[in-house]
Design an enzyme around this catalytic site. Structure first.
Site, PDB file in Angstrom:
ATOM      1  N   ASP A   1     -19.228  -7.348 -39.153  1.00 24.20           N
ATOM      2  CA  ASP A   1     -18.069  -6.555 -38.776  1.00 24.20           C
ATOM      3  C   ASP A   1     -16.812  -7.296 -39.209  1.00 24.20           C
ATOM      4  OD1 ASP A   1     -18.266  -8.635 -36.971  1.00 24.20           O
ATOM      5  OD2 ASP A   1     -17.746  -7.440 -35.224  1.00 24.20           O
TER       6      ASP A   1
ATOM      7  N   ASP B   1     -14.608  -9.306 -37.844  1.00 24.62           N
ATOM      8  CA  ASP B   1     -14.341 -10.712 -37.496  1.00 24.62           C
ATOM      9  C   ASP B   1     -15.592 -11.575 -37.571  1.00 24.62           C
ATOM     10  OD1 ASP B   1     -15.500  -9.553 -35.213  1.00 24.62           O
ATOM     11  OD2 ASP B   1     -14.504 -10.956 -33.870  1.00 24.62           O
TER      12      ASP B   1
ATOM     13  N   SER C   1     -12.256  -6.800 -33.690  1.00 19.56           N
ATOM     14  CA  SER C   1     -13.673  -6.902 -34.026  1.00 19.56           C
ATOM     15  C   SER C   1     -14.115  -5.704 -34.868  1.00 19.56           C
ATOM     16  CB  SER C   1     -14.502  -7.046 -32.753  1.00 19.56           C
ATOM     17  OG  SER C   1     -15.825  -7.416 -33.043  1.00 19.56           O
TER      18      SER C   1
ATOM     19  N   ASP D   1     -18.297 -11.820 -35.898  1.00 23.49           N
ATOM     20  CA  ASP D   1     -19.083 -12.271 -34.752  1.00 23.49           C
ATOM     21  C   ASP D   1     -20.395 -11.493 -34.679  1.00 23.49           C
ATOM     22  OD1 ASP D   1     -17.939  -9.855 -33.897  1.00 23.49           O
ATOM     23  OD2 ASP D   1     -17.556 -10.565 -31.849  1.00 23.49           O
TER      24      ASP D   1
END
Length: 440
Positions: free
Chosen positions: A230, A232, A92, A234
């Protein structure tokens, strides 16, 4: 093994192909016959994904490989493919040397504590149900997951076609955001759009400091807003048209007030600002507190009167669409909100502003320190909650001391309605941490 957002750590140290292999084995042993796999742009993810697939198939499960995708894209694919579980290889917002493994349930929400505990127990005890030679699972590629995600965004959010938006992808895998906004007719300028798990453009975490370049670009252009992800995707954070980074608490208040009606609740973690509760009170709704971590927020959104869930760190959950924090969905929703209001800066400036103090302290034995803080706090304060860490309520405001779920840190948060009280509450909390660490 699993913190608040999966297992994370330095590649080759905490995170290895051996661990990924065993987690794959454990998933299939636990009953996951079909598992959707995905990974972010970190090069180490290629090896870890292969190991996960080997473990899944070795114990009779089928691995459906979506390839390099955003975390919300993979979570949506779990539901679309009617899979039993999902796995995303990602750290992440952590730095480039790290990687991690996060597990997803059949409904697209993160594994809860019980599910993670089952997997951890199987791994630690090496208790796997290996398939016979002629009953091994299959590995197949999944095509079209990102296109399906983009289509769902366009169908669920009416984005105005006259906005100019700066999208900072942070060298991550959130390209679906730029594509969806462009398809809606927005004028989109991308920053750090080249996918690169070394994150050369900026650190992956979308903080105000890390997004200084994006803020400057928004300020220097005619952009109506900026959105940042960020690694990834999410997480979603925002920049107003003046080039100001919008705090996560302010963004949470805006989303919460938009989604909630009278009688609704909004799930937020215990480190959330008072301004969210105040914003919801305007529409007759209220907050319900959870431990920090999107899995806890997602679990709370299963309750029928919870209309929305979010975290100040940038995770936003619309339970009627997906129970995974979906940065691209948040970006499209924010664009719709700005289109209707005319100005993100105006929306933010209309919110009350309460001084809030946050800091993190690098400490070994973080949980022992927080346990000691709890003992000390109960000696001096009456209103002490241990939902996640230690939150102390006073007439002036509140403070929170908790152990990070992903890093060797103790986090301190304090908030009040004036600057002096906020400073005093923060110093009180910091003093408790110092005393607790000295007493070990």
């Amino acid at each position: 093994m699993f913190g608040t957002s999966g297992v994370r750590g330095r590649v080759g140290d905490e995170i290895t192909a051996d661990l990924a292999l065993d987690i794959g084995r454990a998933l299939a042993t636990d009953g996951a016959d079909t598992v959707v796999l995905g990974r972010d742009a970190r090069e180490s993810g290629r090896t870890l994904s292969r190991a996960l697939s080997a473990g899944i198939t070795e114990c009779g499960g089928d691995a459906v490989d979506a390839g390099v995708q955003s975390t919300p894209t993979v979570a949506r694919a779990v539901v679309a493919e009617d899979a039993d579980a999902g796995v995303v290889v990602t750290a992440s917002h952590n730095p480039a040397p790290d990687n991690g493994i996060k597990l997803w349930s059949a409904d697209g929400s993160a594994f809860d504590e019980d599910a993670n505990a089952r997997i951890a127990e199987l791994v630690e005890e090496e208790r796997f149900d290996f398939a016979a030679w002629d009953e091994l699972g299959a590995h197949r590629r999944l095509e079209g997951a990102r296109d399906r995600h983009e289509r769902a965004l366009r169908e669920s959010v009416a984005v105005p076609d006259d906005l100019e938006v700066v999208v900072d992808l942070g060298n991550g895998v959130g390209r679906v955001t730029a594509d969806a906004l462009h398809a809606a007719g927005c004028d989109v300028e991308t920053l750090n759009a080249q996918r690169d798990g070394r994150f050369p453009g900026r650190p992956s975490e979308p903080t105000a400091e890390n997004c200084a370049t994006a803020c400057a670009v928004v300020e220097a252009t005619d952009a109506d807003l900026g959105v940042v992800h960020d690694g990834d995707a999410d997480r979603l954070m925002a920049i107003d048209e003046r080039g100001r980074f919008v705090s996560g608490d302010a963004l949470l208040a805006l989303f919460a007030r938009r989604e909630a009606e009278a009688g609704d609740r909004v799930a937020v973690p215990v480190d959330t600002s008072l301004l969210v509760a105040d914003a919801l009170a305007e529409v007759g709704a209220e907050v319900t507190y959870t431990p920090v971590g999107d899995a806890y927020v997602a679990a709370a959104t299963r309750e029928p009167d919870v209309a929305f869930g979010g975290e100040p760190s940038g995770a936003w959950i619309w339970p009627d669409r997906t129970r995974c924090p979906d940065g691209p969905l948040a970006a499209c929703t924010l664009a719709a909100l700005v289109g209707a209001a005319g100005s993100l800066a105006g929306l933010v400036d209309d919110l009350p502003s309460y001084p809030i103090r946050r800091d993190s302290i690098l400490l070994d034995g973080k949980r022992a320190v927080v346990d000691r803080v709890a003992d000390l706090a109960r000696e001096s304060f009456d209103d002490v909650s241990a939902l996640d860490g230690i939150r102390v309520e006073t007439e002036a405001g509140w403070f929170l001391v908790r152990a990070s779920g992903t890093e060797p840190l103790v986090r301190i948060t304090a908030e009040a309605r004036d600057e002096t009280d906020a400073d005093e509450l923060f110093e009180t909390a910091r003093g408790l941490v110092d005393r607790a660490s000295d007493a070990r």
